[in-house]
Design a protein around this motif. Sequence first.
Motif, PDB file in Angstrom:
ATOM      1  N   GLY A  37       0.804  -1.214   0.000  1.00 48.85           N
ATOM      2  CA  GLY A  37       0.000   0.000   0.000  1.00 48.85           C
ATOM      3  C   GLY A  37       0.834   1.258   0.000  1.00 48.85           C
ATOM      4  N   ILE A  38       0.516   2.170   0.914  1.00 47.29           N
ATOM      5  CA  ILE A  38       1.162   3.481   0.948  1.00 47.29           C
ATOM      6  C   ILE A  38       2.642   3.397   1.319  1.00 47.29           C
ATOM      7  N   VAL A  39       3.076   2.237   1.831  1.00 48.44           N
ATOM      8  CA  VAL A  39       4.496   2.060   2.161  1.00 48.44           C
ATOM      9  C   VAL A  39       5.361   2.254   0.912  1.00 48.44           C
ATOM     10  N   TRP A  40       4.783   1.950  -0.262  1.00 45.19           N
ATOM     11  CA  TRP A  40       5.522   2.151  -1.507  1.00 45.19           C
ATOM     12  C   TRP A  40       5.890   3.613  -1.708  1.00 45.19           C
ATOM     13  N   SER A  41       5.130   4.520  -1.136  1.00 51.72           N
ATOM     14  CA  SER A  41       5.445   5.943  -1.247  1.00 51.72           C
ATOM     15  C   SER A  41       6.759   6.275  -0.552  1.00 51.72           C
ATOM     16  N   PHE A  42       7.148   5.451   0.435  1.00 45.34           N
ATOM     17  CA  PHE A  42       8.427   5.629   1.116  1.00 45.34           C
ATOM     18  C   PHE A  42       9.529   4.832   0.424  1.00 45.34           C
ATOM     19  N   ILE A  43       9.185   3.635  -0.054  1.00 46.11           N
ATOM     20  CA  ILE A  43      10.182   2.760  -0.661  1.00 46.11           C
ATOM     21  C   ILE A  43      10.685   3.309  -1.993  1.00 46.11           C
ATOM     22  N   THR A  44       9.746   3.780  -2.829  1.00 43.14           N
ATOM     23  CA  THR A  44      10.108   4.218  -4.179  1.00 43.14           C
ATOM     24  C   THR A  44      11.162   5.323  -4.200  1.00 43.14           C
TER      25      THR A  44
END
Length: 270
Positions: A37-44
């Motif tokens: 989910g929104i964790v991808w906003s940090f990972i990317t």
Amino acid sequence: MLGSAFSQFKNIYNQKSLINQFTRREISNRYKGSYLGIVWSFITPLIMLVIYTFVFSVVFQAKWGAGENTSKVEFALLLLSGLLVFNIFSEVLSKSPTLITSNPNYVKKVVFPLEILPIVTLGSALFQALISYVILVSALFLLMGVFNWTALLFPLVLIPLVLFTVGLSWFISSLGVYIRDIGQIINLALPALMFMSPIFYPISVIPKEFHFIYQINPISYVVEDARRTIIWGELPSWDWMVYGTIIGVVFAAFGYIWFKKTRKGFADVL
């Protein structure tokens, strides 16, 4: 004409609840169905930061400025601050050509305010920028032990960029209805603009005869002010803040006027 545009901006403000609702949906749809989910906003941004840093500071042995001894950590933070600014512009402009054509149902609804769609896209991009900003400030503190109070001025730095971006988005999203090739043009222009902006290098290393390219590029000023306020603890260029805001207001006004004038033919084309 401009007075009419400014009066119409009040109508946009009155749509703030609808803009908020659509922006939330835009953000949630970005990672809908994914496990993280929104964790991808940090990972990317972290992954892209590592890749860019490795390529430029390790493979190409790039340094920040001639003769400057810049650590890989500092280089990475300088890089992230530039990408943070450019990604706002890039994300909105890359989606603009198909904003209207991908939402034909809204075009058929006479009462639906189509002009909010670029603002919704901008809101989603700013949310992602907020996450990158938190990562940047946290990394600066954790890795270099630095926190500059001037980093709190960063939202002010973005004002000219926000106005300029939404104005262009109104223009391009409207143009994309009539000229479908505009999307291909934008896809070519954005990478070129990224490398022609001081993101991977400072303006000081550019030969003086080419400085005019960066002087007419509004993104250059915003990138430089982002580094001043967040990384170096300096105040932004107040002269640019004034001039840039005026330019941004003009772009936003004319972009909105163009959008309203051309909207009458959307239904016929779609």
